[in-house]
Design a protein around this motif. Structure first.
Motif, PDB file in Angstrom:
ATOM      1  N   MET A  88      49.602  44.553  30.893  1.00  0.00           N
ATOM      2  CA  MET A  88      48.784  45.433  30.999  1.00  0.00           C
ATOM      3  C   MET A  88      47.686  44.811  30.484  1.00  0.00           C
ATOM      4  O   MET A  88      46.731  45.698  31.058  1.00  0.00           O
ATOM      5  CB  MET A  88      49.235  46.827  29.661  1.00  0.00           C
ATOM      6  N   THR A  89      47.439  44.046  29.853  1.00  0.00           N
ATOM      7  CA  THR A  89      46.047  43.313  30.193  1.00  0.00           C
ATOM      8  C   THR A  89      45.423  43.022  31.435  1.00  0.00           C
ATOM      9  O   THR A  89      44.755  43.255  32.083  1.00  0.00           O
ATOM     10  CB  THR A  89      46.477  41.890  29.280  1.00  0.00           C
ATOM     11  N   ALA A  90      46.630  42.816  32.543  1.00  0.00           N
ATOM     12  CA  ALA A  90      46.360  42.657  34.095  1.00  0.00           C
ATOM     13  C   ALA A  90      45.620  43.438  34.696  1.00  0.00           C
ATOM     14  O   ALA A  90      44.806  43.696  35.536  1.00  0.00           O
ATOM     15  CB  ALA A  90      46.917  41.435  34.892  1.00  0.00           C
ATOM     16  N   ARG A  91      46.976  45.240  34.402  1.00  0.00           N
ATOM     17  CA  ARG A  91      46.236  46.468  34.478  1.00  0.00           C
ATOM     18  C   ARG A  91      44.826  46.833  33.907  1.00  0.00           C
ATOM     19  O   ARG A  91      44.228  47.657  34.852  1.00  0.00           O
ATOM     20  CB  ARG A  91      47.665  47.167  34.563  1.00  0.00           C
ATOM     21  N   ALA A  92      44.945  46.437  32.763  1.00  0.00           N
ATOM     22  CA  ALA A  92      43.300  46.279  32.454  1.00  0.00           C
ATOM     23  C   ALA A  92      41.812  46.530  32.690  1.00  0.00           C
ATOM     24  O   ALA A  92      41.322  47.411  33.647  1.00  0.00           O
ATOM     25  CB  ALA A  92      42.994  46.511  30.835  1.00  0.00           C
ATOM     26  N   ILE A 114      41.753  45.997  36.408  1.00  0.00           N
ATOM     27  CA  ILE A 114      41.251  46.174  37.674  1.00  0.00           C
ATOM     28  C   ILE A 114      41.285  47.639  37.567  1.00  0.00           C
ATOM     29  O   ILE A 114      41.390  48.302  38.064  1.00  0.00           O
ATOM     30  CB  ILE A 114      42.207  45.533  38.564  1.00  0.00           C
ATOM     31  N   GLY A 115      41.370  48.029  36.040  1.00  0.00           N
ATOM     32  CA  GLY A 115      41.589  49.341  36.042  1.00  0.00           C
ATOM     33  C   GLY A 115      42.931  50.113  36.507  1.00  0.00           C
ATOM     34  O   GLY A 115      43.189  51.822  37.388  1.00  0.00           O
ATOM     35  N   LEU A 116      43.711  49.775  36.425  1.00  0.00           N
ATOM     36  CA  LEU A 116      45.491  50.655  37.031  1.00  0.00           C
ATOM     37  C   LEU A 116      45.988  50.698  35.935  1.00  0.00           C
ATOM     38  O   LEU A 116      47.653  50.245  36.040  1.00  0.00           O
ATOM     39  CB  LEU A 116      45.875  49.135  38.031  1.00  0.00           C
ATOM     40  N   LEU A 117      45.315  50.867  34.400  1.00  0.00           N
ATOM     41  CA  LEU A 117      46.464  51.323  33.890  1.00  0.00           C
ATOM     42  C   LEU A 117      46.904  53.156  33.804  1.00  0.00           C
ATOM     43  O   LEU A 117      46.742  53.897  34.378  1.00  0.00           O
ATOM     44  CB  LEU A 117      45.921  51.686  31.851  1.00  0.00           C
TER      45      LEU A 117
END
Lengths: 622, 290
Positions: free
Chosen positions: A51-55, A57-60
């Motif tokens: 989730m950190t990684a997704r946050a 790049i705005g892909l949550l």
């Protein structure tokens, strides 16, 4: 390595909101990435690392929100509108996902995935010929020298090749930061090494910043400059990779390191961290690890435990580190000196005998020989390993023995009963064979019926073994206790259990019929590292208690080393090497076994740069 | 062969955020309406303000009034009372069709899906054959030739619905069958019947339930259609479809005479569909992450 900062994350908080209920996923973490640096975010499932990684790049996913600051080139990525973010993705921030089987669009040719994003200086799409040339060049960069691959569809490629195409696509617009979310986890061990080496070499040659998300400390040590240890949404330790390997400064990191089964020797008992990863909200306001830590004191529970800087570049969230550091050192030292236990084969008569087994799968026009004449033997009370990569036929062999597949030819003898084809067995023989051999599957999330309670699943298993048995609920409670679960779990449904607990239930179910051979098909590979060791220890205890035989099917050599006496190495449906586990893994005689042994991640400098790692084997036909 | 599943799972499986209320307002309304219809089906003749079949030739073609809420028809019968009593044929037939098709269709579907091989082949070819028949047309022809009758139409519709149920359930069973939990109990030595009924079927239950509700609504409309054509419920029976047909000529004098039964028919079908959808979602949530 501290160059100029490229990406700075401060006080990142992620939470989900479903049906009015808010749940914390990440509770305020800071990260920093310098130009050309590799950082690793290491954590188990539920730690919040993906989730950190997704946050970033705005892909949550829908219903998940991030707060805080992610600073990149003077802009706060969390505040950028979607349009601006879309421009950044791919061109500035590249992303490689875990699963090469779903990452690529199945109806687009591989070349399209890469050239789709390519633009010339004026932002126009390139011409047809240019695109093709560029795609071929990019594929060559990721080690695919066959230009024809650009015209192929993803399903025509092996997992490793797909991951290479995925990496080429992520790199197509020359991003400055590459985020790799478990890029090698879904791949075979030998392929894993190739892919990691590839990512590393591309990163070095381009001077990109690389964020590695992984659950595997060994991979992190091999790849990263600095490591962030994430647990239940909080950072527990931040340090240079080499320093963590030298001396971890948080009990959790130490626990993770010690739970890792060593690949070079066999231990009588593996270190394990009891319990499972908690939800961030359950441990708010105290040290998240306190419930599982053996050094917990009042001060750990007194309040939140933010990271504290200890030395240049080193920080830990452990409030007691100054007091327990010597003890931790001693524990580490003791673990490293723990003696190798000779694997003694207690084999007497053969319980299962498999001779010249062949299995051919025919799908449409294609014919695949999953097993091409395999002969193995498992003695009474013996623990035997079956090692190989996906496609080696190891799982098919296990399934043939329990009658889930019917072999094309060859014989399987189980306790004197000829059982190659279960449908040909008499009812009595079949029942006898079923009671002799049981199986534990890899994925504990799907091996229990989701609508039945644990109790009813076990009850049924008990009744199969002894129709009309009395005191079934007592037996169910005994079974649960045997695998280390409280008897109250009988009333629960599988969803309420963690992965490790489910696997314990699956083992209990198999034990209900008191089998003489337990086939374990990758029983720990879907589990977190800290839980893996618990389950492996359980296997050892159960064997001691019941004297069963094991047929341990796995790709993980370090695991197999801990649990078996004899090992068969399978490659493309045939046994290429067999013998006592210490001999086979210690002094491999077959080239393939050697390659498997070499593919265990190591932190020494040549693991990722050695010739065979970068080149890999010649990509095979499919 | 073995695709090694990665050891790390996505942190959270987040579905689409949707209302978590146990009983949404719409569902409560649907439940109330359904209860009303079912009540009328059972006790209709007791609660109806007038005898639905009593002819009052002096009071034919009355406009709606407090005494006759929907007015009276050409024979002077109270239309409102006939709508209430008509709930019986509206509920009984579709119930028999939906439950019958569910029982037989599920048995065939689970068996074909789980067993595979020859049993699957035979059952599915039989279904293919049935699919080739235009269901409604066959119903019209057969009922017409045999001289009509409500229960004949019901039986026929049930037989024509079975293959659809069987195919749907077979598909769901095929999806469950290769799952490790099924394989694990196979290895344990459970009998195929135990696995089909006790393990696989509960997991396809959401589909079964939703489909049974859909079938109910569909057969309600179809049966009423047949009655409208004069092929279902016999002449004189208080049946919604028949009433629409009988009173359609009154459309301009007393619109409620035809539209009343039509509205109740559509409302019942819609309500049942909504309930089916809602139950499907509720049931699929069982065994899934909290």
């Amino acid at each position: 390595m501290t160059g100029e900062p490229l990406l700075t994350v401060s006080n990142l908080r992620i939470h989900s909101r479903i049906g009015g209920k808010s749940r914390t996923i990440v509770s305020g973490i800071d990260l920093a990435l310098a130009r050309g640096e590799t950082i690793g975010i290491v954590g188990e499932s539920g730690s919040g690392k993906s989730m950190t990684a997704r946050a970033l790049i705005g892909l949550l996913p829908a219903g998940v929100f991030a707060e805080g600051h992610v600073e990149y080139e003077g802009r706060d990525l969390l505040e950028l509108p979607e349009r601006a973010l879309r421009k950044l993705r791919g061109s500035e921030l590249g992303l490689v996902f875990q699963d090469p089987f779903t990452m690529l669009n199945p109806i687009l040719r591989c070349g399209r995935h890469i050239d789709e994003q390519l633009r010339d200086e004026r932002g126009r799409r390139l011409g047809r010929a240019e695109r093709r040339n560029e795609a071929v060049r990019r594929l060559a960069e990721v080690g695919i020298r066959d230009a024809g691959v650009a015209e192929r569809y993803p399903f025509e490629l092996s997992g490793g090749m797909r991951q290479r195409v995925g990496i080429a696509a992520a790199l197509a617009r020359d991003p400055k930061i590459l985020i790799a979310d478990e890029p090698s986890t879904a791949l075979d061990v030998t392929t894993q090494r190739e892919i990691l080496a590839l990512i590393k070499s591309v990163q070095v040659s381009r001077g990109m910043g690389l964020i590695m998300i992984t659950h595997d400390l060994r991979v992190a040590f091999a790849m990263c400059d600095r490591i962030y240890v994430l647990y239940a949404g909080s950072l527990l330790e931040v340090a240079p990779a080499a320093a963590v390997e030298e001396e971890p400064l948080h009990p959790y990191t130490l626990g993770l390191l010690l739970s890792e089964p060593p690949g070079d020797r066999r231990l009588a008992h593996l270190h394990s961290i009891e319990g499972a990863v908690p939800a961030p909200d359950d441990v708010a306001g105290r040290c998240p690890f306190s419930a599982r830590c053996s050094w917990t004191a009042d001060e750990c529970l007194a309040g939140p435990t933010p990271l504290r800087s200890l030395a240049e570049g080193r920080a830990t969230a452990c409030v007691r580190i100054d007091k327990i550091r010597p003890e931790m050192r001693v524990e580490r030292l003791e673990a490293s000196q723990r003696a190798h236990v000779e694997a003694v084969s207690g084999a007497s008569s053969a319980l299962v005998h498999v001779a010249d087994l062949r299995k051919t799968f025919i799908t449409g026009q294609r014919q695949v020989d999953a097993l091409a004449g395999v002969s193995i033997e498992v003695g009474e009370g013996e623990s035997v390993g079956l090692v190989g990569e996906s496609g080696s036929g190891k799982t098919t062999l296990g399934r043939c023995i329990v009658g889930l597949e019917t072999p094309t030819s060859g014989t399987i003898t189980i306790d004197g009963i000829e059982a190659a084809d279960y449908t040909q067995l008499s009812t009595r023989d079949r029942a006898a064979v079923r009671r002799s051999v049981q199986i534990v599957f890899q994925d504990p999330y799907s091996s229990l019926n989701p609508v039945r309670t644990i109790g009813s699943a076990l009850q049924q298993a008990v009744l199969v073994a002894e129709p009309g048995a009395r005191g079934v609920s007592g037996q169910v409670a005994d079974l649960l206790r045997t695998v280390g679960l409280p008897p109250e779990y009988a009333a629960r449904k599988p969803v309420a259990l963690s992965g490790g607990e489910r696997q314990r239930v699956a083992i209990a179910r198999a034990l209900a019929v008191k089998p003489r051979l337990l086939i374990c098909d990758e029983p720990v590979s879907a589990l977190d590292v800290s839980v893996q060791a618990q389950i492996l220890n359980l296997f050892a205890t159960l064997r001691h208690e019941f004297g069963m035989s094991y047929l341990f099917i796995t790709h993980d050599l370090a695991v197999v080393r801990q649990i078996v006496e004899r090992v068969y190495v399978l490659y493309r449906g045939a046994v290429v090497e067999a013998g006592p586990v210490d001999t086979v893994l210690g002094r491999p005689s077959h080239e393939y076994t050697q390659k498997l042994v070499d593919s265990i991640p190591r932190s020494d400098s040549e693991w990722l740069t050695a010739q065979q790692a970068v080149m890999g084997v010649a990509p095979d036909g499919d | 062969m073995s695709v090694d599943i990665n050891p790390v799972r996505p942190e959270l499986s987040l579905g689409v955020t949707r209302s978590r209320r146990r009983f949404p307002v719409l569902i409560i309304l649907c439940l109330i309406f359904t209860a009303l219809v079912v009540f009328c089906a059972i006790f209709g003749s007791l609660v109806a303000p007038h005898d639905p079949n009593e002819q009052d030739l002096l009071n034919t073609l009355q406009q709606p009034s407090w005494d006759h809420l929907f007015g009276t028809d050409t024979l002077g019968r109270d239309i409102f009372s006939r709508v209430i009593v008509g709930a019986r044929t509206a509920v009984a037939g579709p119930l028999v069709i939906a439950l019958g098709a569910m029982l037989i269709g599920n048995t065939l579907g689970v068996f074909a899906g789980y067993r595979g091989g020859r049993a699957d082949f035979v059952i599915m070819r039989f279904c293919d054959l049935m699919f080739a028949l235009p269901a409604l047309l066959v119903a019209i022809v057969v009922v017409g030739v045999l001289g009509g009758g409500y229960w004949l139409a019901v039986t026929l519709l049930m037989i024509l619905t079975i293959p659809y149920d069987a195919r749907l359930i077979r598909g769901s069973v095929l999806e469950q069958r290769p799952r490790p939990y099924v394989e694990a109990v196979r290895v344990l030595g459970l009998k195929p019947r135990q696995i089909m009924v006790g393990q696989v079927w509960p997991n396809v239950l959401p589909v079964v339930v939703a489909n049974t509700f859909l079938n109910f609504a569909f057969s309600l409309v179809t049966l009423s259609g047949l009655s409208y054509l004069g092929l279902g419920a016999g002449p004189g029976t208080a049946d919604w479809g028949r009433m629409i047909s009988d009173n359609r000529n009154l459309l301009f004098q007393n619109p409620v005479a035809a539209l009343g039964p039509a509205f109740v028919l559509v409302a019942t079908a819609t309500t049942v569909n909504l309930l089916g959808d809602w139950l499907y979602e509720r049931l699929s949530d069982r065994g899934r992450a909290r």
